[in-house]
Enzyme design. Structure first.
Site, PDB file in Angstrom:
ATOM      1  N   GLU A   1      -5.638  -7.358  39.629  1.00 44.19           N
ATOM      2  CA  GLU A   1      -7.180  -8.124  39.695  1.00 44.19           C
ATOM      3  C   GLU A   1      -7.240  -9.380  39.408  1.00 44.19           C
ATOM      4  O   GLU A   1      -7.457  -9.055  38.258  1.00 44.19           O
ATOM      5  CB  GLU A   1      -7.634  -6.510  39.486  1.00 44.19           C
ATOM      6  CG  GLU A   1      -8.095  -5.371  39.373  1.00 44.19           C
ATOM      7  CD  GLU A   1      -8.952  -4.787  38.823  1.00 44.19           C
ATOM      8  OE1 GLU A   1      -9.913  -3.751  39.542  1.00 44.19           O
ATOM      9  OE2 GLU A   1      -8.661  -4.910  37.824  1.00 44.19           O
TER      10      GLU A   1
ATOM     11  N   GLY B   1     -15.621  -1.893  40.823  1.00 40.66           N
ATOM     12  CA  GLY B   1     -16.101  -1.293  40.030  1.00 40.66           C
ATOM     13  C   GLY B   1     -17.537  -1.007  40.744  1.00 40.66           C
ATOM     14  O   GLY B   1     -17.842  -0.323  41.176  1.00 40.66           O
TER      15      GLY B   1
ATOM     16  N   ASN C   1     -13.630   2.612  39.928  1.00 39.51           N
ATOM     17  CA  ASN C   1     -13.588   2.781  38.940  1.00 39.51           C
ATOM     18  C   ASN C   1     -14.856   2.458  38.010  1.00 39.51           C
ATOM     19  O   ASN C   1     -15.405   0.914  37.847  1.00 39.51           O
ATOM     20  CB  ASN C   1     -12.537   1.772  38.345  1.00 39.51           C
ATOM     21  CG  ASN C   1     -12.826   0.793  36.868  1.00 39.51           C
ATOM     22  OD1 ASN C   1     -13.135   2.396  35.589  1.00 39.51           O
ATOM     23  ND2 ASN C   1     -12.351   0.378  36.260  1.00 39.51           N
ATOM     24  N   TRP C   2     -15.615   3.762  37.455  1.00 39.81           N
ATOM     25  CA  TRP C   2     -17.241   3.377  37.229  1.00 39.81           C
ATOM     26  C   TRP C   2     -16.788   3.100  35.730  1.00 39.81           C
ATOM     27  O   TRP C   2     -18.469   2.233  35.344  1.00 39.81           O
ATOM     28  CB  TRP C   2     -17.295   5.062  36.831  1.00 39.81           C
ATOM     29  CG  TRP C   2     -17.694   6.016  38.068  1.00 39.81           C
ATOM     30  CD1 TRP C   2     -16.771   5.704  39.081  1.00 39.81           C
ATOM     31  CD2 TRP C   2     -17.946   7.344  38.396  1.00 39.81           C
ATOM     32  NE1 TRP C   2     -17.187   6.466  40.194  1.00 39.81           N
ATOM     33  CE2 TRP C   2     -17.687   7.568  39.333  1.00 39.81           C
ATOM     34  CE3 TRP C   2     -18.710   8.107  36.993  1.00 39.81           C
ATOM     35  CZ2 TRP C   2     -17.542   9.124  40.030  1.00 39.81           C
ATOM     36  CZ3 TRP C   2     -18.548   9.411  37.391  1.00 39.81           C
ATOM     37  CH2 TRP C   2     -18.467  10.044  38.444  1.00 39.81           C
ATOM     38  N   LYS C   3     -16.460   2.481  35.066  1.00 38.80           N
ATOM     39  CA  LYS C   3     -15.968   1.418  33.547  1.00 38.80           C
ATOM     40  C   LYS C   3     -17.365   2.186  32.684  1.00 38.80           C
ATOM     41  O   LYS C   3     -17.171   3.205  32.565  1.00 38.80           O
ATOM     42  CB  LYS C   3     -16.316   0.468  33.951  1.00 38.80           C
ATOM     43  CG  LYS C   3     -15.512  -0.591  34.821  1.00 38.80           C
ATOM     44  CD  LYS C   3     -15.859  -2.304  34.899  1.00 38.80           C
ATOM     45  CE  LYS C   3     -14.787  -2.438  36.363  1.00 38.80           C
ATOM     46  NZ  LYS C   3     -15.046  -3.672  36.681  1.00 38.80           N
TER      47      LYS C   3
ATOM     48  N   GLY D   1     -16.485  -8.688  39.481  1.00 35.13           N
ATOM     49  CA  GLY D   1     -17.344  -8.468  38.460  1.00 35.13           C
ATOM     50  C   GLY D   1     -18.244  -9.315  38.700  1.00 35.13           C
ATOM     51  O   GLY D   1     -19.656  -9.801  38.513  1.00 35.13           O
TER      52      GLY D   1
ATOM     53  N   GLU E   1     -10.130  -5.741  31.187  1.00 33.21           N
ATOM     54  CA  GLU E   1     -10.905  -4.972  30.329  1.00 33.21           C
ATOM     55  C   GLU E   1     -10.575  -4.458  29.197  1.00 33.21           C
ATOM     56  O   GLU E   1     -11.149  -4.810  27.575  1.00 33.21           O
ATOM     57  CB  GLU E   1     -12.727  -4.494  30.778  1.00 33.21           C
ATOM     58  CG  GLU E   1     -13.189  -5.646  31.543  1.00 33.21           C
ATOM     59  CD  GLU E   1     -13.408  -4.172  33.008  1.00 33.21           C
ATOM     60  OE1 GLU E   1     -13.704  -3.150  32.682  1.00 33.21           O
ATOM     61  OE2 GLU E   1     -13.586  -5.148  33.830  1.00 33.21           O
TER      62      GLU E   1
ATOM     63  N   HIS F   1      -5.822  -2.078  32.773  1.00 30.94           N
ATOM     64  CA  HIS F   1      -6.842  -3.487  33.356  1.00 30.94           C
ATOM     65  C   HIS F   1      -7.550  -4.263  32.562  1.00 30.94           C
ATOM     66  O   HIS F   1      -7.294  -4.511  30.944  1.00 30.94           O
ATOM     67  CB  HIS F   1      -8.637  -2.312  32.920  1.00 30.94           C
ATOM     68  CG  HIS F   1      -9.762  -2.207  33.914  1.00 30.94           C
ATOM     69  ND1 HIS F   1     -10.374  -3.572  33.283  1.00 30.94           N
ATOM     70  CD2 HIS F   1      -9.642  -1.704  35.658  1.00 30.94           C
ATOM     71  CE1 HIS F   1     -11.720  -3.597  34.373  1.00 30.94           C
ATOM     72  NE2 HIS F   1     -10.883  -3.073  35.873  1.00 30.94           N
TER      73      HIS F   1
ATOM     74  N   SER G   1     -14.494  -7.386  42.994  1.00 28.15           N
ATOM     75  CA  SER G   1     -15.942  -7.531  43.985  1.00 28.15           C
ATOM     76  C   SER G   1     -15.435  -7.191  45.032  1.00 28.15           C
ATOM     77  O   SER G   1     -16.082  -7.585  45.999  1.00 28.15           O
ATOM     78  CB  SER G   1     -16.435  -8.961  44.030  1.00 28.15           C
ATOM     79  OG  SER G   1     -16.610  -9.574  42.430  1.00 28.15           O
TER      80      SER G   1
HETATM   81  P1  13P Z   1     -15.752  -5.247  40.389  1.00 30.10           P
HETATM   82  O1  13P Z   1     -15.825  -4.052  41.874  1.00 30.10           O
HETATM   83  O2  13P Z   1     -16.682  -4.603  40.198  1.00 30.10           O
HETATM   84  O3  13P Z   1     -15.838  -6.373  41.037  1.00 30.10           O
HETATM   85  O4  13P Z   1     -14.836  -4.652  39.008  1.00 30.10           O
HETATM   86  C1  13P Z   1     -13.501  -4.698  39.663  1.00 30.10           C
HETATM   87  C2  13P Z   1     -12.568  -4.137  38.873  1.00 30.10           C
HETATM   88  O5  13P Z   1     -12.352  -3.828  37.676  1.00 30.10           O
HETATM   89  C3  13P Z   1     -12.067  -2.331  39.023  1.00 30.10           C
HETATM   90  O6  13P Z   1     -11.673  -1.786  38.310  1.00 30.10           O
END
Ligand code: 13P
Length: 256
Positions: free
Chosen positions: A169, A236, A9-11, A175, A99, A97, A215
């Site tokens: 998650e 992420g 997931n590149w966000k 993150g 976020e 998600h 993470s």
């Molecule tokens: P990270 O791997 O940066 O913790 O992000 C996880 C995430 O939200 C994937 O959708």
């Protein structure tokens, strides 16, 4: 038998040239990834079509959207429909998600509508769930997960469940560099699968893939992926570099 899915997931990261280089790097290393691992890239909307063009040379790397609107079309400035995602080359889409829930305020009703639109539109949906730190500390994790499942999956049919993937998650692990231990993650995944079995039956529950996210890195992925109920990773930060994404994709498979 559930195939392992490694999703990146590149966000809201990467400019066009960076995205192109990343995909090129992943394609260059693809032969090292065992063939039974499925890969999925989830770029920002604007890079979906160029990434889809790069992925034409392989059927092993799939494409997904980060979100979807619940209507098919209309006056919904900034939104993207399931049919647009399909048209752009997507097979998958994220729904719920953390976020989207916590930064953009998507509530259960919104997420239920988005999930139904994604499935009705022929996409595979990855529905994300997870508790916040205060909820874990208050021993509310299972209740939070139950509610997130109940509010959004309630009433789905067996055929729809076949196109559903869950992603656990924990919000405190996203993150932060603070991964859930394999035991903590496995416990939550086993709980989710038990609930799926109660709601939809054993056959459905044993087919639904449950990804872990939060993470995930090349050096912790093998232990996580070795857990009975962890069927892949939603990555992420570590999905933004080809070597670390490929490292996770290969983790624990006997090649490195
Ligand atoms: P990270 O791997 O940066 O913790 O992000 C996880 C995430 O939200 C994937 O959708």
């Amino acid at each position: 038998m559930r195939t392992t899915l490694i999703a990146g997931n590149w966000k809201m990261h990467l400019l066009s040239e960076e995205a192109r280089q990343l995909v090129r790097g992943i394609l260059a290393g693809l032969a090292r990834v065992p063939s039974e691992r499925e890969l999925l890239l989830i770029p920002p909307y604007v890079w979906l079509m160029p990434v889809a063009a790069q992925l034409r040379e392989t059927s092993r790397v799939k494409l997904g959207g980060q979100d979807v609107h619940w209507e098919g079309e209309g006056a919904f400035t900034s939104a993207i429909s399931a049919s647009m995602l399909r048209d752009a080359g997507c097979e998958y889409v994220l729904v719920g998600h953390s976020e989207r829930r916590h930064v953009f305020g998507d509530d259960a009703r919104t997420l239920a509508r988005k999930l139904r639109a994604a499935l009705a539109g022929g996409l595979q949906a990855i529905y994300c769930v997870g508790e916040q730190l205060a909820q874990r500390e208050a021993q509310e994790t299972e209740a939070v997960l139950d509610r997130q499942l109940q509010e959004v999956l309630g009433g789905l049919g067996t055929e729809e469940m076949q196109r559903l993937t869950l992603a656990y998650e924990p919000v405190w692990a996203i993150g932060t560099g603070r991964t859930a231990t394999p035991e903590i993650a496995q416990q939550a995944h086993a709980h989710l699968r038990r609930r799926l079995a109660e709601e939809f039956g054993e056959a459905v529950a044993s087919q639904v893939r449950i990804l872990y996210g939060g993470s995930v890195k090349p050096d912790n992925a093998a232990e996580l992926l070795a857990q009975t109920d962890i069927d892949g990773a939603l990555v992420g930060g570590a999905s933004l570099a080809a070597e670390s994404f490929l490292g996770i994709a290969m983790a624990g498979s006997g090649v490195s």
